[in-house]
Design an enzyme around this catalytic site. Structure first.
Site, PDB file in Angstrom:
ATOM      1  N   GLN A 242       0.746  -1.188   0.012  1.00 26.39           N
ATOM      2  CA  GLN A 242       0.020  -0.133   0.028  1.00 26.39           C
ATOM      3  C   GLN A 242       0.950   1.242   0.133  1.00 26.39           C
ATOM      4  O   GLN A 242       0.401   2.144  -0.776  1.00 26.39           O
ATOM      5  CB  GLN A 242      -1.077  -0.047   1.455  1.00 26.39           C
ATOM      6  CG  GLN A 242      -1.813  -1.220   1.296  1.00 26.39           C
ATOM      7  CD  GLN A 242      -2.675  -0.981   2.772  1.00 26.39           C
ATOM      8  OE1 GLN A 242      -2.534   0.063   3.346  1.00 26.39           O
ATOM      9  NE2 GLN A 242      -3.128  -2.251   3.004  1.00 26.39           N
ATOM     10  N   CYS A 439      34.670 -17.716 -26.450  1.00 24.30           N
ATOM     11  CA  CYS A 439      35.564 -16.573 -26.214  1.00 24.30           C
ATOM     12  C   CYS A 439      36.776 -16.825 -25.730  1.00 24.30           C
ATOM     13  O   CYS A 439      37.797 -17.423 -26.146  1.00 24.30           O
ATOM     14  CB  CYS A 439      34.708 -15.550 -25.598  1.00 24.30           C
ATOM     15  SG  CYS A 439      35.139 -13.733 -26.241  1.00 24.30           S
ATOM     16  N   GLY A 441      37.399 -19.121 -23.708  1.00 30.79           N
ATOM     17  CA  GLY A 441      37.611 -20.476 -23.544  1.00 30.79           C
ATOM     18  C   GLY A 441      38.120 -20.843 -24.757  1.00 30.79           C
ATOM     19  O   GLY A 441      38.834 -22.147 -24.892  1.00 30.79           O
ATOM     20  N   PHE A 442      37.652 -20.487 -26.047  1.00 32.28           N
ATOM     21  CA  PHE A 442      38.180 -20.596 -27.334  1.00 32.28           C
ATOM     22  C   PHE A 442      39.596 -20.388 -27.303  1.00 32.28           C
ATOM     23  O   PHE A 442      40.413 -21.132 -27.790  1.00 32.28           O
ATOM     24  CB  PHE A 442      37.371 -19.794 -28.382  1.00 32.28           C
ATOM     25  CG  PHE A 442      37.913 -19.503 -29.710  1.00 32.28           C
ATOM     26  CD1 PHE A 442      37.679 -20.460 -30.607  1.00 32.28           C
ATOM     27  CD2 PHE A 442      38.914 -18.449 -29.864  1.00 32.28           C
ATOM     28  CE1 PHE A 442      38.185 -20.122 -31.904  1.00 32.28           C
ATOM     29  CE2 PHE A 442      39.280 -18.316 -31.153  1.00 32.28           C
ATOM     30  CZ  PHE A 442      39.100 -19.083 -32.347  1.00 32.28           C
ATOM     31  N   GLN A 443      40.039 -19.055 -26.755  1.00 30.48           N
ATOM     32  CA  GLN A 443      41.506 -18.877 -26.726  1.00 30.48           C
ATOM     33  C   GLN A 443      42.342 -19.979 -25.849  1.00 30.48           C
ATOM     34  O   GLN A 443      43.366 -20.020 -26.226  1.00 30.48           O
ATOM     35  CB  GLN A 443      41.645 -17.213 -26.344  1.00 30.48           C
ATOM     36  CG  GLN A 443      40.726 -16.374 -27.201  1.00 30.48           C
ATOM     37  CD  GLN A 443      40.803 -14.874 -26.746  1.00 30.48           C
ATOM     38  OE1 GLN A 443      41.358 -14.690 -25.515  1.00 30.48           O
ATOM     39  NE2 GLN A 443      40.288 -14.140 -27.304  1.00 30.48           N
ATOM     40  N   ARG A 521      38.740  -8.554 -27.634  1.00 35.32           N
ATOM     41  CA  ARG A 521      39.710  -7.495 -27.927  1.00 35.32           C
ATOM     42  C   ARG A 521      40.947  -8.472 -28.589  1.00 35.32           C
ATOM     43  O   ARG A 521      41.781  -7.726 -29.433  1.00 35.32           O
ATOM     44  CB  ARG A 521      40.149  -6.874 -26.662  1.00 35.32           C
ATOM     45  CG  ARG A 521      40.960  -5.590 -27.184  1.00 35.32           C
ATOM     46  CD  ARG A 521      41.292  -4.658 -25.675  1.00 35.32           C
ATOM     47  NE  ARG A 521      39.963  -3.837 -25.231  1.00 35.32           N
ATOM     48  CZ  ARG A 521      39.516  -3.806 -24.391  1.00 35.32           C
ATOM     49  NH1 ARG A 521      39.661  -4.660 -23.271  1.00 35.32           N
ATOM     50  NH2 ARG A 521      38.208  -3.009 -23.922  1.00 35.32           N
ATOM     51  N   HIS A 568      30.014 -15.633 -28.671  1.00 33.35           N
ATOM     52  CA  HIS A 568      29.295 -16.017 -27.404  1.00 33.35           C
ATOM     53  C   HIS A 568      28.068 -16.716 -28.125  1.00 33.35           C
ATOM     54  O   HIS A 568      26.932 -16.102 -28.256  1.00 33.35           O
ATOM     55  CB  HIS A 568      28.817 -14.892 -26.635  1.00 33.35           C
ATOM     56  CG  HIS A 568      30.050 -14.329 -25.835  1.00 33.35           C
ATOM     57  ND1 HIS A 568      30.493 -14.786 -24.643  1.00 33.35           N
ATOM     58  CD2 HIS A 568      31.114 -13.308 -26.325  1.00 33.35           C
ATOM     59  CE1 HIS A 568      31.477 -14.001 -24.203  1.00 33.35           C
ATOM     60  NE2 HIS A 568      31.838 -13.370 -25.094  1.00 33.35           N
ATOM     61  N   GLU A 570      25.889 -18.550 -26.615  1.00 39.50           N
ATOM     62  CA  GLU A 570      24.760 -18.528 -25.641  1.00 39.50           C
ATOM     63  C   GLU A 570      23.851 -17.246 -25.656  1.00 39.50           C
ATOM     64  O   GLU A 570      22.788 -17.189 -25.267  1.00 39.50           O
ATOM     65  CB  GLU A 570      25.312 -18.500 -24.224  1.00 39.50           C
ATOM     66  CG  GLU A 570      25.995 -17.036 -23.621  1.00 39.50           C
ATOM     67  CD  GLU A 570      27.336 -16.985 -24.237  1.00 39.50           C
ATOM     68  OE1 GLU A 570      28.016 -17.480 -25.097  1.00 39.50           O
ATOM     69  OE2 GLU A 570      28.247 -16.217 -23.570  1.00 39.50           O
TER      70      GLU A 570
HETATM   71  N1  GLN Z   1      39.668 -11.362 -22.773  1.00 36.83           N
HETATM   72  C1  GLN Z   1      39.390 -11.840 -24.060  1.00 36.83           C
HETATM   73  C2  GLN Z   1      39.408 -10.919 -25.352  1.00 36.83           C
HETATM   74  O1  GLN Z   1      39.232  -9.544 -24.974  1.00 36.83           O
HETATM   75  C3  GLN Z   1      38.121 -12.731 -24.173  1.00 36.83           C
HETATM   76  C4  GLN Z   1      37.104 -11.892 -24.168  1.00 36.83           C
HETATM   77  C5  GLN Z   1      35.863 -12.774 -23.686  1.00 36.83           C
HETATM   78  O2  GLN Z   1      35.851 -13.807 -23.481  1.00 36.83           O
HETATM   79  N2  GLN Z   1      34.687 -12.121 -23.722  1.00 36.83           N
HETATM   80  O3  GLN Z   1      39.599 -11.145 -26.299  1.00 36.83           O
END
Ligand code: GLN
Length: 616
Positions: A242, A439, A441-443, A521, A568, A570
């Site tokens: 209220q 991201c 994780g890929f790197q 980046r 990404h 997701e």
């Molecule tokens: N830090 C990494 C880059 O800038 C990966 C970024 C991320 O995972 N979103 O490329």
């Protein structure tokens, strides 16, 4: 003349329109009505539904607003949501996800609040920068306009200038937020924070003005409130609700509908009290109590007639397309039922991060897993594993006992935990555990492969070791010239060219050009590609024209499922369009956990929920 004169005849109506424009659409030094109405704006074409929270934050305003918008979209109306953020950041890009939840990225590169993810998923609709506004954006725009002399010698004030800018943006969204950038039937406005906050006061005032200017059949205000149920009393108490609604009414906004959040169904007595103190008739005071699944909220709202009341208030019943509604509901409910149905296969999914306590930081990954698991009939047991203390020596002992059937290494920034992730990916690769790298994780997967298989011993990322001359992950050339952090990354939707015959191409159903969202980046150093390929790593996703590596995989003869994306995945997963790489991961997890599960059986389950691969 009052623009909303109820007795207006057709002629009076056009005089009324004229009045509206001359009164509100003028920006001269003589009027107090500074409201820069966009050119071509037609009052009454679009209706606005504003959702404001009282009592406390965390009531699920975003889910509420998105569910209501979905119900009306299912009826065939076009909808555009907007979140009005009170903070001074220009966007969410510089916010720490461990404090504020994940940074969601739109296709146009906007870095925004995670609520926009909820809207995209529930509405199954791509949003743009127009669907997200912060106080920082509003002030920046006004201060820049002031410097250009855009205020014609006036002193620039909160009212009418700041509120005028808010209204301008809302009307611009009304004109352009629909399909193909055209007008939209309904704009859903979610005001961040709670009524009474300093930060959102000017938004609330702007909405009061908008309601008056647009007229009563074009504006519906919804108050979301909270009914307390202290365990010591064992009954529902409506006083806080209220008082919260009273606070809203003090701003000059009369709610049209009230939705009461509560743990249990709100009693008629509590609803009566709320109704009596707020001038809202009892049938328009709704119980929005907790539910096991957010996917059932739209149906629960519909059962109570919330959507019908909105259409009555806005006099828009004639816009409903019942055939569209029936098919959209049937499709959604198939998914909502599958969520709660018992499923044949349980799987353990490990997500390796650094701070794993705050699940909001990985909200979209959580959702993408849920979408894929629901469509494939799997019950995922998601474990968030902090690997900051893991190294090559202890990784086996740390991960093996967890009996993981799939592992995800999500995106991230900063060095902490990176070596632990590299060691973990090494284990997962050798043990044949299904893997998805996202991201960072890929790197990390590329670095691990470079060190362990391609013989590049000091492989790393210049993000973590800037002194390295040749690292396998280094800054994108376009990034080297940029200083500062806000909005400077490679952001938003980009095309990904898939290699014909690759696992990625197969996952995406044979499409060779797909669109995914990026926020990074750093990238795979083009100088290392040949060496990595010679060692067996497949770059099956690339930029269509530049040497930017966007997707990797290992041959299925070597590993059952080893896939990564510089993007990404997701962010593009939707309940009715699960993201293909998550679908692939989940199917591989099921096969690892339940060798008896045949592809046919998995496919049969998918047919039941009507899954279609994510749009790309
Ligand atoms: N830090 C990494 C880059 O800038 C990966 C970024 C991320 O995972 N979103 O490329």
């Amino acid at each position: 003349m009052h623009p909303d004169d109820p007795g207006a005849s057709p002629n009076a109506q056009s005089a009324c329109e004229e009045g509206f424009l001359s009164q509100f659409g003028r920006t001269s030094e003589t009027t107090e009505f500074f409201s820069p109405v966009p050119e071509g704006y037609q009052r009454g074409r679009t209706a606005f539904v504003a959702v404001m929270g009282t009592v406390m934050s965390g009531l699920g305003k975003g889910i509420f607003s998105a569910s209501l918008a979905k119900l009306l979209k299912d009826k065939g109306l076009t909808v555009a949501p907007i979140k009005l953020e009170g903070y001074l950041n220009v966007d969410s890009g510089t916010l720490n996800p461990y404090r504020h939840g994940e940074v969601f990225v739109l296709d146009d590169g906007t870095e925004c609040d995670m609520d926009l993810g909820t809207y995209e998923r529930l509405l199954d609709q791509d949003l743009t920068v127009r669907n997200f506004t912060t106080a920082g954006q509003i002030y920046t725009e006004i201060l820049e306009r002031e410097r250009r002399g855009g205020y014609l010698g006036r002193d620039v004030q909160m009212i009418p200038h700041v509120t005028g800018e808010v209204k301008r943006r809302l009307r611009e969204l009304a004109m352009t937020g629909g399909p193909e950038g055209g007008p939209v039937d309904l704009v859903f406005i979610e005001v961040g924070g709670t009524i009474g906050d300093y930060e959102n006061g000017f938004y609330v005032e702007a909405l009061r003005e908008l309601a008056f200017e647009e007229g009563r059949e074009n504006f519906c205000s919804v108050a979301l409130t909270y009914i307390l149920e202290p365990p010591t009393l064992g009954e529902q108490k409506s006083k806080a609700a209220q008082l919260g609604i009273k606070r809203l009414m003090e701003t000059g906004i009369q709610p049209d509908l009230i939705a009461c959040r509560a743990e249990h169904e709100v009693t008629e007595t509590a609803r009566q009290k709320v109704s009596m103190f707020s001038n809202v008739p009892l049938p328009r005071v709704f119980s929005m109590h907790d539910r096991a699944s957010i996917y059932t909220i739209p149906e629960a709202m519909r059962a109570q007639g919330l959507d019908r009341e909105v259409l009555t208030i806005l006099d828009r019943h004639q816009k409903v397309d019942p055939v569209h509604e029936d098919s959209a509901r049937a499709q959604w409910n198939r998914y909502a039922h599958a969520i709660s149905a018992s499923r044949p296969w349980s799987v353990n999914i490990g997500i390796l991060g650094k701070y794993t306590a705050l699940r909001d930081a990985y909200a979209s990954i959580d959702k993408a897993i849920e979408h894929a698991a629901t469509h494939l009939g799997a019950t995922p047991d998601v474990q968030w594993i902090d690997v900051s203390d893991v190294d090559a020596g202890n990784v086996e002992g740390r991960l093996s006992p967890l009996d993981l059937h799939a592992v995800i290494v999500p995106g991230g920034f900063g060095e902490r935990g990176v070596e632990g992730k590299i060691a973990s990916v090494g284990h997962v690769r050798q043990a044949g555990i299904p893997f998805l790298g996202i991201c960072l994780g890929f790197q990390v997967a590329v670095i691990e492969y470079a060190r362990s298989v391609a013989g590049i011993e000091n492989a790393h990322s210049t993000e973590f070791d800037p002194s390295l001359e040749s690292a396998v992950i280094s800054e994108l050339p376009e990034q080297k010239a940029i200083e500062g952090l806000g909005g400077t990354m490679r952001l938003g939707g980009q095309d990904v060219q898939l290699t014909e015959g690759s696992l990625l191409a197969q996952l995406f159903g044979g499409d060779l050009l797909v669109r995914e969202r990026f926020r990074h980046r750093f990238e795979v150093d083009p100088g290392c590609i040949e060496q990595l390929e010679a060692a067996g790593l497949i770059f099956s996703g690339r930029h269509p024209r530049q040497p930017i590596m966007q997707g990797i995989e290992l041959p299925t003869s070597v590993h059952p499922y080893f896939v990564g994306g510089q993007f990404h995945p997701e962010l593009t997963s939707r309940p009715l369009h699960p993201q293909p790489m998550f679908m692939g991961l989940m199917a591989a997890a099921i096969r690892r956990a339940h060798p008896e599960a045949t592809s046919k059986a998995i496919e049969a389950w998918t047919m039941q929920t009507g899954a279609e691969p994510a749009r790309s």
